[in-house]
Design a protein around this motif. Structure first.
Motif, PDB file in Angstrom:
ATOM      1  N   THR A 107       0.823  -1.214   0.000  1.00 54.04           N
ATOM      2  CA  THR A 107       0.000   0.000   0.000  1.00 54.04           C
ATOM      3  C   THR A 107       0.855   1.261   0.000  1.00 54.04           C
ATOM      4  N   GLU A 108       2.137   1.115   0.229  1.00 50.80           N
ATOM      5  CA  GLU A 108       3.043   2.263   0.220  1.00 50.80           C
ATOM      6  C   GLU A 108       3.782   2.260  -1.112  1.00 50.80           C
ATOM      7  N   ASP A 109       3.322   3.121  -2.029  1.00 56.74           N
ATOM      8  CA  ASP A 109       3.790   3.111  -3.413  1.00 56.74           C
ATOM      9  C   ASP A 109       5.273   3.403  -3.580  1.00 56.74           C
ATOM     10  N   ASP A 110       5.861   4.162  -2.658  1.00 55.67           N
ATOM     11  CA  ASP A 110       7.272   4.527  -2.807  1.00 55.67           C
ATOM     12  C   ASP A 110       8.210   3.553  -2.097  1.00 55.67           C
ATOM     13  N   HIS A 111       7.667   2.405  -1.665  1.00 59.33           N
ATOM     14  CA  HIS A 111       8.468   1.377  -0.998  1.00 59.33           C
ATOM     15  C   HIS A 111       8.681   0.205  -1.951  1.00 59.33           C
TER      16      HIS A 111
END
Length: 146
Positions: A107-111
């Motif tokens: 859910t964390e796009d930049d991870h």
């Protein structure tokens, strides 16, 4: 084993307890890469949450994988200044663990979750205390196997 980084000043700090997993698979270590740098999978403990529950929740958010939390490796804390938080005192506990199955998209796009050889990640973690924990995992779990 516990280690303190930085120097505590006579200032009010924002304390944050966190729990992290350091998975090892085929001689590689699982880490998260963000625009800020490399981190272990995990994060801040929410109200009433156990360390294991925190790691499991954070793993789903950051990787989409369910995780089995195993043995405690070590813990560390640092006193520092954080550009967004101010005077910051994170206390982090690190565990071994295994990724079980991919059940969703992160859910964390930049991870971005990566498996990286120790030699390629050594000294490159965002937090000095995570570099220290990485060295412990290498000596206790990877070096012994090679």
């Amino acid at each position: 084993m516990h280690r303190i980084f930085g120097s505590k000043e006579n200032i009010q700090y924002c304390d944050r307890e966190g729990a992290y997993v350091i998975p090892v698979c085929n001689g590689k270590i699982g880490v998260i890469h963000t625009p800020k740098g490399y981190f272990f999978v995990g994060g801040g403990i929410e109200n009433g949450e156990s360390h294991s529950d925190c790691v499991k929740r954070e793993s789903l958010e950051e990787t989409g994988y369910t995780v089995s939390v195993k043995a405690k490796v070590c813990s560390a804390e640092t006193y520092c200044f954080h550009n967004e938080i101010g005077y910051f005192h994170p206390v982090q506990t690190y565990y071994t663990g295994e990724f079980i199955s991919k059940v969703s998209s992160p859910t964390e796009d930049d991870h971005e979750f990566l498996w990286i050889k120790y030699e390629n990640i050594k000294g490159k973690m965002f937090w000095e205390m995570q570099n220290w924990a990485l060295d412990i995992v290498y000596k206790q779990y990877i070096f012994r196997l090679s």
